[in-house]
Design an enzyme around this catalytic site. Sequence first.
Site: not given
Length: 389
Positions: A72, A292, A384
Amino acid sequence: MRTQIAIIGAGPSGLLLGQLLHGQGIDTVILENRSADYVLGRIRAGVIEQGMVGLLEEAGVAARLHGEGLVHGGTEITFDDTRHRIDFKKLTGKTVTVYGQTEITRDLMEARAASGAPTIYEAQDVTPLDFDGEKPRVRYRKDGKDHELACDFIAGCDGFHGVSRQSVPAGSIELFERVYPFGWLGILSDTPPVSDELIYINHERGFALCSMRSHTRSRYYLQCSLAEHVEDWSDSRFWDELKLRLDKEGRERLVTGASIEKSIAPLRSFVAEPMRFGRLFLAGDAAHIVPPTGAKGLNLAASDVHYLSRALVEFYREKSSAGIDHYSGRALARIWKAERFSWWMTTMLHRFPESSGFDRRLQHAELDYLVSSSAAAVAMAENYVGLPY
Ligand code: APR
Ligand code: PHB
């Protein structure tokens, strides 16, 4: 019995450490209190940083990840019913790989079995002993018999509820914690994902996340109250609520179907300091928990294992304790950055029961800033995809 490193816990931390050390000629025994099937039955994380992919390659267990994992290059953030894309590839040059923790665990278990290194499943009353001296040991019971494993070091890779952290005298350890006033209700279903990328949704009814495991298997989450019971959530109730939180396009494209797993997890931030006590090291969830929302839990476990495996190799090969002396400091520096990022993502995306109008306006401004400032988007993307080791 004797080994160089006694590893407590056969989750991703313990198995990856065992595999990296095996590759360097260092002997390990893994003691796990559950069965292999039980460990594989847990549905957990699914987003892997490039750094962790590199470690899995080094451990010789990345073939299936490269074949089946989905690369991704970005993610979507929805608020005010509008989707915005954060382009990781453009902003940082990096991507993430979507591949389930369950599959990583399976790959690691198979590699360990092939290597012949021992894993003792269903070991009871595992107890780390004498780690403040030169000759640590681990005691356990198996099939009604008592056993003792002598070793050079103990690696506590036994998760948040494990025995390793709890074996440390209270005065030698400091705990830092934040518990969030909500949980995540998750389902897994054999339906095609609603979008090609993950969608993180801020909605007045609560946060939602659209994730996936493959082109035919989806993972969805809804923010829920901690008082909720999973039995009260039929599949149709789940899908109806998800539709209410999705944007128009998502609502139209969502494919629903029977769930194959459904569970509620609380959200917590937690760090134990330090991560070394004489000849006992903590790694992974045994030492820290993140909510999470930032997809950091599994990746942090991998970075701990990276620092720890290198430190142990240095100890045996160069007869130097510099790496093991620095392990806790190095690991914690990276952990606190991931704690900050995970707390920030959680705060920005969830509905807090006690929030005031002021809090909600600030949250909206934070989201607006993220999608309108390239500096803000780079900062998010950089965290991220994963900070360097
Ligand atoms: N004795 C032996 N084994 C134990 C004990 C004990 N007393 N207590 C727990 N264990 C085992 C658990 O059964 C489990 O298999 O230790 C293992 C710990 O595995 P995880 O909880 O998966 O933790 P870890 O390996 O650090 O994995 C990283 O980060 O965010 C999460 O989803 C991510 O679960 C992943 C974790
Ligand atoms: C998941 O797919 O389980 C998942 C993905 C991203 C997250 C959390 C969980 O932030």
